[in-house]
Motif scaffolding. Structure first.
Motif, PDB file in Angstrom:
ATOM      1  N   PRO A  52      81.327 -65.615   3.424  1.00 38.30           N
ATOM      2  CA  PRO A  52      81.941 -64.306   3.741  1.00 38.30           C
ATOM      3  C   PRO A  52      82.971 -63.441   2.556  1.00 38.30           C
ATOM      4  CG  PRO A  52      82.510 -66.375   5.307  1.00 38.30           C
ATOM      5  CD  PRO A  52      81.689 -67.126   3.534  1.00 38.30           C
ATOM      6  N   LYS A  59      77.700 -55.836   4.345  1.00 40.40           N
ATOM      7  CA  LYS A  59      78.926 -55.686   5.887  1.00 40.40           C
ATOM      8  C   LYS A  59      78.557 -54.411   5.806  1.00 40.40           C
ATOM      9  CE  LYS A  59      80.772 -59.660   6.560  1.00 40.40           C
ATOM     10  NZ  LYS A  59      82.668 -60.131   7.027  1.00 40.40           N
ATOM     11  N   ARG A  79      76.119 -68.366  11.776  1.00 35.41           N
ATOM     12  CA  ARG A  79      76.587 -66.810  10.676  1.00 35.41           C
ATOM     13  C   ARG A  79      75.486 -65.777  10.574  1.00 35.41           C
ATOM     14  NH1 ARG A  79      75.335 -69.158   5.152  1.00 35.41           N
ATOM     15  NH2 ARG A  79      72.971 -68.205   5.744  1.00 35.41           N
ATOM     16  N   ASP A  80      74.075 -66.300  10.027  1.00 34.08           N
ATOM     17  CA  ASP A  80      73.993 -64.708  10.599  1.00 34.08           C
ATOM     18  C   ASP A  80      72.744 -63.896  11.629  1.00 34.08           C
ATOM     19  OD1 ASP A  80      72.837 -65.237   7.503  1.00 34.08           O
ATOM     20  OD2 ASP A  80      70.690 -65.700   7.906  1.00 34.08           O
ATOM     21  N   GLU A  82      75.883 -63.840  14.176  1.00 37.56           N
ATOM     22  CA  GLU A  82      77.289 -63.242  13.815  1.00 37.56           C
ATOM     23  C   GLU A  82      76.988 -61.378  12.682  1.00 37.56           C
ATOM     24  OE1 GLU A  82      81.903 -63.142  12.426  1.00 37.56           O
ATOM     25  OE2 GLU A  82      80.955 -65.582  13.605  1.00 37.56           O
ATOM     26  N   LEU A  83      75.985 -61.842  11.525  1.00 41.87           N
ATOM     27  CA  LEU A  83      76.038 -60.958  11.004  1.00 41.87           C
ATOM     28  C   LEU A  83      75.386 -59.672  10.888  1.00 41.87           C
ATOM     29  CD1 LEU A  83      75.918 -62.780   7.133  1.00 41.87           C
ATOM     30  CD2 LEU A  83      77.883 -60.970   8.065  1.00 41.87           C
TER      31      LEU A  83
END
Length: 328
Positions: A52, A59, A79-80, A82-83
């Motif tokens: 991250p 981002k 993770r994806d 959240e991203l």
């Protein structure tokens, strides 16, 4: 259309990256900057999706489409989510056709064929990823599309024992050595050139009607394994010195082949591509294996460093042959 490929320079993904640029898409590739493949016309974002702290540049963006070519576990999906929640209009997960029911109860596979493969952790984890994404789609509207490639080749050889990213089988054919073909070689299989896969895949990018759906994208050419090896040998100007050995026996002697063989290639599989053709009426795979394997072999033989002979795998092949011959 602004598109992010996480990965994008591998065996399957490179032709899709190139075609996306040709189609006029504003393509960004997220990778660690170590790839030896240059996609002309694509933008590069240097970062590691697993770290991250390296994703500050990523981002800053919002996307029309995000494709993750290298997600393999539910943790990758968390993770994806959240991203990219609220950051993309479509998220495409690259799953695998090896997720389909193993063993099959019916040999013709559609996208509604049950997902179940407990013989291979790779496939089982892909199923868990799909389930997590479907849950997110149902509960929050996360805009997923799932794609399940099957045995797609370009810079690899689609051969079962000592193929793929290894040059062992090709080297053995060139030297006239025995090669192993599982079973009696008559089971049916489909191999798909990555350029053909790209035609269907790129057509799904930004396709609103594909949200919430899963697709496999394969050739309609059906070959026996005997034919696959015969065509490969002919492309090399050689004859294949085939030894037929039962899949169960192969995996008993060398259990490391269980996943890729018993869990994937041991039985006949026929793919029904009606769905991708319904969503993309112009899609058609046009590269027969007899042509595609020549392209692959030419690429492999251009540079010696591409001819990766795995000594450990070679020893396993010899061990299986020795054990089989000992049966008398």
């Amino acid at each position: 259309m602004k598109v992010l490929f996480i990965g994008g320079t591998g065996n399957i993904s490179t032709p899709s990256s190139r075609l996306a640029v040709v189609k006029g898409m504003d393509l960004y590739l997220l990778n660690r900057g170590k790839a030896k493949v240059d996609i002309e016309g694509a933008h590069s974002i240097i970062g590691d999706i697993h770290k991250p702290e390296t994703l500050s540049e990523l981002k800053k963006h919002e996307w029309d489409v995000v494709v993750n070519w290298i997600a393999f576990t539910p943790e990758d999906i968390e993770r994806d989510l959240e991203l990219f929640q609220g950051k993309t209009k479509q998220y495409i997960f690259i799953s695998s056709a090896s997720c389909y029911q193993t063993p099959l109860t019916y040999p013709v596979i559609t996208e509604s064929t049950p997902l179940r493969n407990n013989l291979w952790d790779y496939s089982h984890n892909k199923i868990l990823c799909e389930e997590r994404l479907m849950k997110s789609y149902r509960e929050t509207g996360f805009p997923i599309t799932i794609v399940r490639p099957s045995h797609t080749y370009d810079t690899v050889t689609p051969l079962a024992i000592g193929g793929f990213d290894k040059y062992n089988v090709i080297d053995r054919i060139l030297k006239g050595k025995e090669i192993i073909v599982h079973g009696d070689g008559t089971s049916l299989w489909t191999v798909t050139h990555a350029d053909d896969f790209a035609k269907g895949f790129v057509g799904l990018l930004g396709l609103t009607t594909a949200i919430g759906h899963a697709f496999h994208i394969t050739s309609d050419e059906v070959l026996s394994w005997n034919m696959i090896y015969k065509i490969t040998a002919e492309a090399l100007g050689k004859e294949a010195n085939i030894v037929h050995i039962a899949s169960d026996f192969i995996c008993k002697i060398e259990p490391s082949f269980t996943g890729s063989l018993l869990a994937d290639k041991a039985e006949s599989v026929l793919f029904d591509n009606s769905k991708i053709k319904t969503f993309l009426p112009g899609f058609k795979a046009t590269i027969p294996y007899s042509e595609g394997i020549k392209r692959t072999l030419k690429w492999l033989q251009e540079k010696p460093e591409r001819q990766n002979i795995d000594k450990e795998k070679e020893a396993k092949i010899e061990n299986i042959l020795k054990a089989y011959k000992a049966l008398g």
